[in-house]
Motif scaffolding. Structure first.
Motif, PDB file in Angstrom:
ATOM      1  N   GLN A 136       0.807  -1.286   0.172  1.00  0.00           N
ATOM      2  CA  GLN A 136       0.267   0.138  -0.008  1.00  0.00           C
ATOM      3  C   GLN A 136       0.845   1.263   0.010  1.00  0.00           C
ATOM      4  OE1 GLN A 136      -2.685  -0.369   3.445  1.00  0.00           O
ATOM      5  NE2 GLN A 136      -4.016  -1.776   2.465  1.00  0.00           N
ATOM      6  N   PHE A 137       0.393   2.197  -0.697  1.00  0.00           N
ATOM      7  CA  PHE A 137       1.313   3.428  -0.717  1.00  0.00           C
ATOM      8  C   PHE A 137       0.369   4.694  -0.400  1.00  0.00           C
ATOM      9  CE2 PHE A 137       2.969   0.942  -4.036  1.00  0.00           C
ATOM     10  CZ  PHE A 137       4.468   0.857  -3.795  1.00  0.00           C
ATOM     11  N   THR A 138       0.592   5.576   0.657  1.00  0.00           N
ATOM     12  CA  THR A 138      -0.192   6.722   1.217  1.00  0.00           C
ATOM     13  C   THR A 138       0.420   8.024   0.587  1.00  0.00           C
ATOM     14  OG1 THR A 138      -0.425   5.353   3.116  1.00  0.00           O
ATOM     15  CG2 THR A 138      -0.688   7.607   3.445  1.00  0.00           C
ATOM     16  N   ALA A 139      -0.439   8.771   0.174  1.00  0.00           N
ATOM     17  CA  ALA A 139      -0.294  10.229  -0.091  1.00  0.00           C
ATOM     18  C   ALA A 139      -1.219  11.079   0.903  1.00  0.00           C
ATOM     19  CB  ALA A 139      -0.536  10.726  -1.384  1.00  0.00           C
ATOM     20  N   MET A 140      -0.785  11.903   1.592  1.00  0.00           N
ATOM     21  CA  MET A 140      -1.647  12.633   2.531  1.00  0.00           C
ATOM     22  C   MET A 140      -1.227  14.315   2.531  1.00  0.00           C
ATOM     23  SD  MET A 140      -2.416  11.868   6.536  1.00  0.00           S
ATOM     24  CE  MET A 140      -1.148  13.025   7.083  1.00  0.00           C
ATOM     25  N   PRO A 141      -1.880  15.139   2.212  1.00  0.00           N
ATOM     26  CA  PRO A 141      -2.155  16.494   2.744  1.00  0.00           C
ATOM     27  C   PRO A 141      -2.560  16.605   4.265  1.00  0.00           C
ATOM     28  CG  PRO A 141      -4.032  16.326   1.494  1.00  0.00           C
ATOM     29  CD  PRO A 141      -3.353  14.891   1.317  1.00  0.00           C
ATOM     30  N   GLY A 142      -2.018  17.624   4.838  1.00  0.00           N
ATOM     31  CA  GLY A 142      -2.192  17.654   6.356  1.00  0.00           C
ATOM     32  C   GLY A 142      -1.752  18.774   7.231  1.00  0.00           C
ATOM     33  N   ALA A 143      -1.548  18.750   8.217  1.00  0.00           N
ATOM     34  CA  ALA A 143      -1.081  19.654   9.021  1.00  0.00           C
ATOM     35  C   ALA A 143      -0.179  19.053  10.347  1.00  0.00           C
ATOM     36  CB  ALA A 143      -2.295  20.730   9.710  1.00  0.00           C
ATOM     37  N   GLU A 144       0.792  19.722  10.839  1.00  0.00           N
ATOM     38  CA  GLU A 144       1.256  19.281  11.899  1.00  0.00           C
ATOM     39  C   GLU A 144       0.961  20.475  13.106  1.00  0.00           C
ATOM     40  OE1 GLU A 144       5.758  18.150  13.580  1.00  0.00           O
ATOM     41  OE2 GLU A 144       5.614  20.143  12.731  1.00  0.00           O
ATOM     42  N   ILE A 145       0.525  19.955  14.143  1.00  0.00           N
ATOM     43  CA  ILE A 145      -0.034  21.130  15.217  1.00  0.00           C
ATOM     44  C   ILE A 145       0.935  20.900  16.362  1.00  0.00           C
ATOM     45  CG2 ILE A 145      -1.676  21.844  16.813  1.00  0.00           C
ATOM     46  CD1 ILE A 145      -3.716  20.453  14.569  1.00  0.00           C
TER      47      ILE A 145
ATOM     48  N   ASP B  62       7.321  12.623   6.368  1.00  0.00           N
ATOM     49  CA  ASP B  62       6.545  13.862   6.470  1.00  0.00           C
ATOM     50  C   ASP B  62       7.277  14.910   6.140  1.00  0.00           C
ATOM     51  OD1 ASP B  62       4.386  11.980   7.499  1.00  0.00           O
ATOM     52  OD2 ASP B  62       4.672  12.755   9.660  1.00  0.00           O
ATOM     53  N   TRP B  63       7.002  15.873   5.387  1.00  0.00           N
ATOM     54  CA  TRP B  63       7.476  17.006   5.097  1.00  0.00           C
ATOM     55  C   TRP B  63       6.769  18.265   5.636  1.00  0.00           C
ATOM     56  CZ3 TRP B  63       8.148  13.112   1.737  1.00  0.00           C
ATOM     57  CH2 TRP B  63       9.410  12.819   1.324  1.00  0.00           C
ATOM     58  N   VAL B  64       7.325  19.183   6.517  1.00  0.00           N
ATOM     59  CA  VAL B  64       6.992  20.446   6.907  1.00  0.00           C
ATOM     60  C   VAL B  64       7.854  21.412   6.836  1.00  0.00           C
ATOM     61  CG1 VAL B  64       5.964  21.296   9.133  1.00  0.00           C
ATOM     62  CG2 VAL B  64       5.740  19.233   8.882  1.00  0.00           C
ATOM     63  N   ALA B  65       7.458  22.353   5.859  1.00  0.00           N
ATOM     64  CA  ALA B  65       8.412  23.544   5.665  1.00  0.00           C
ATOM     65  C   ALA B  65       9.543  22.864   4.822  1.00  0.00           C
ATOM     66  CB  ALA B  65       8.881  24.346   6.859  1.00  0.00           C
ATOM     67  N   ASP B  66      10.740  22.954   5.522  1.00  0.00           N
ATOM     68  CA  ASP B  66      11.951  22.388   4.793  1.00  0.00           C
ATOM     69  C   ASP B  66      12.593  21.327   5.594  1.00  0.00           C
ATOM     70  OD1 ASP B  66      12.073  24.022   2.755  1.00  0.00           O
ATOM     71  OD2 ASP B  66      13.326  25.562   3.554  1.00  0.00           O
ATOM     72  N   GLU B  67      11.686  20.687   6.556  1.00  0.00           N
ATOM     73  CA  GLU B  67      12.155  19.764   7.436  1.00  0.00           C
ATOM     74  C   GLU B  67      11.466  18.318   7.169  1.00  0.00           C
ATOM     75  OE1 GLU B  67      11.521  20.971  11.445  1.00  0.00           O
ATOM     76  OE2 GLU B  67      12.841  22.606  11.252  1.00  0.00           O
TER      77      GLU B  67
ATOM     78  N   SER C  89       0.071  25.533  13.741  1.00  0.00           N
ATOM     79  CA  SER C  89       0.062  24.563  12.729  1.00  0.00           C
ATOM     80  C   SER C  89       0.742  24.989  11.560  1.00  0.00           C
ATOM     81  CB  SER C  89      -1.282  24.134  12.565  1.00  0.00           C
ATOM     82  OG  SER C  89      -2.101  25.203  11.776  1.00  0.00           O
ATOM     83  N   GLU C  90       1.317  24.021  10.840  1.00  0.00           N
ATOM     84  CA  GLU C  90       1.977  24.255   9.724  1.00  0.00           C
ATOM     85  C   GLU C  90       1.557  23.138   8.671  1.00  0.00           C
ATOM     86  OE1 GLU C  90       6.190  25.246   9.389  1.00  0.00           O
ATOM     87  OE2 GLU C  90       6.251  24.729  11.545  1.00  0.00           O
ATOM     88  N   PHE C  91       1.494  23.434   7.390  1.00  0.00           N
ATOM     89  CA  PHE C  91       1.199  22.326   6.400  1.00  0.00           C
ATOM     90  C   PHE C  91       2.196  21.267   6.280  1.00  0.00           C
ATOM     91  CE2 PHE C  91       1.270  21.013   1.810  1.00  0.00           C
ATOM     92  CZ  PHE C  91      -0.187  20.755   1.670  1.00  0.00           C
ATOM     93  N   LEU C  92       1.469  19.990   5.849  1.00  0.00           N
ATOM     94  CA  LEU C  92       2.290  18.881   5.968  1.00  0.00           C
ATOM     95  C   LEU C  92       2.003  18.175   4.742  1.00  0.00           C
ATOM     96  CD1 LEU C  92       3.163  16.256   8.811  1.00  0.00           C
ATOM     97  CD2 LEU C  92       1.437  15.744   7.181  1.00  0.00           C
ATOM     98  N   ILE C  93       3.009  17.453   4.285  1.00  0.00           N
ATOM     99  CA  ILE C  93       2.711  16.435   3.093  1.00  0.00           C
ATOM    100  C   ILE C  93       3.357  15.242   3.782  1.00  0.00           C
ATOM    101  CG2 ILE C  93       3.424  15.561   0.938  1.00  0.00           C
ATOM    102  CD1 ILE C  93       1.273  17.519   0.492  1.00  0.00           C
ATOM    103  N   ARG C  94       2.558  13.844   3.652  1.00  0.00           N
ATOM    104  CA  ARG C  94       3.184  12.807   3.913  1.00  0.00           C
ATOM    105  C   ARG C  94       2.917  11.733   2.801  1.00  0.00           C
ATOM    106  NH1 ARG C  94       1.220   9.573   9.281  1.00  0.00           N
ATOM    107  NH2 ARG C  94       2.571  10.626  10.047  1.00  0.00           N
TER     108      ARG C  94
END
Length: 159
Positions: free
Chosen positions: A101-110, A141-146, A115-120
């Motif tokens: 299974q492969f996952t793609a997820m937009p989301g947020a880190e709180i 998980d990518w949040v900003a440049d981390e 909170s900041e936008f997150l891509i998983r």
């Protein structure tokens, strides 16, 4: 009454996850469209200039849309030193009956009230049992440049 310390997992989400799991575990495996998964693992990332690892606990609900695609909601908590939530809308692609299974997820880190936008993106291998499934998985998980790496095992139930 004293407020709940910010470094502790709030009781309401845990109670909700446990409440959902109880009736599901007692049933035979079903091929229904509802998928509930409970995650135990670890999050590793650069946190305040140091490599840190924290215990992570989460849950997600997904609805099977057919053709190997499901979509839902995810909430995951990384304990001290992160003390942060990840929430999002995972879209999971299954490769036929292979178990991959492969996952793609937009989301947020709180974290800390902001909170900041997150891509998983992630990959897992689902092993079906009679009444449940087990899925070792790794997510990025990518949040900003981390980048944070989240690895662990999900236990799933289908209704």
């Amino acid at each position: 009454m004293a407020p709940i310390p910010s470094r502790r997992l709030p009781a309401a989400p845990v109670a909700l996850l446990l409440g959902l799991a109880a009736p599901l575990g007692a049933q035979e495996a079903a091929e229904g469209p509802h998928i509930f998964e409970f995650f135990l693992g670890a999050t590793h990332a650069d946190h305040r200039g140091q490599d840190e690892t924290a215990f992570s606990l989460g849950g997600q609900y997904r609805h099977d849309l057919g053709n190997g695609v499901s979509m839902g909601l995810l909430a995951e908590y990384a304990f001290d030193p992160f003390d942060s939530w990840v929430v999002g809308v995972p879209v999971v692609f299954s490769l036929g009956d292979s178990g991959w299974q492969f996952t793609a997820m937009p989301g947020a880190e709180i974290e800390g009230g902001s909170s900041e936008f997150l891509i998983r993106v992630g990959i897992g291998y689902e092993i079906d049992g009679e009444a449940y499934s087990i899925k070792p998985e790794i997510n990025f998980d990518w949040v900003a440049d981390e980048l944070a790496i989240v690895a662990g095992v999900s236990i799933g139930f289908r209704r």
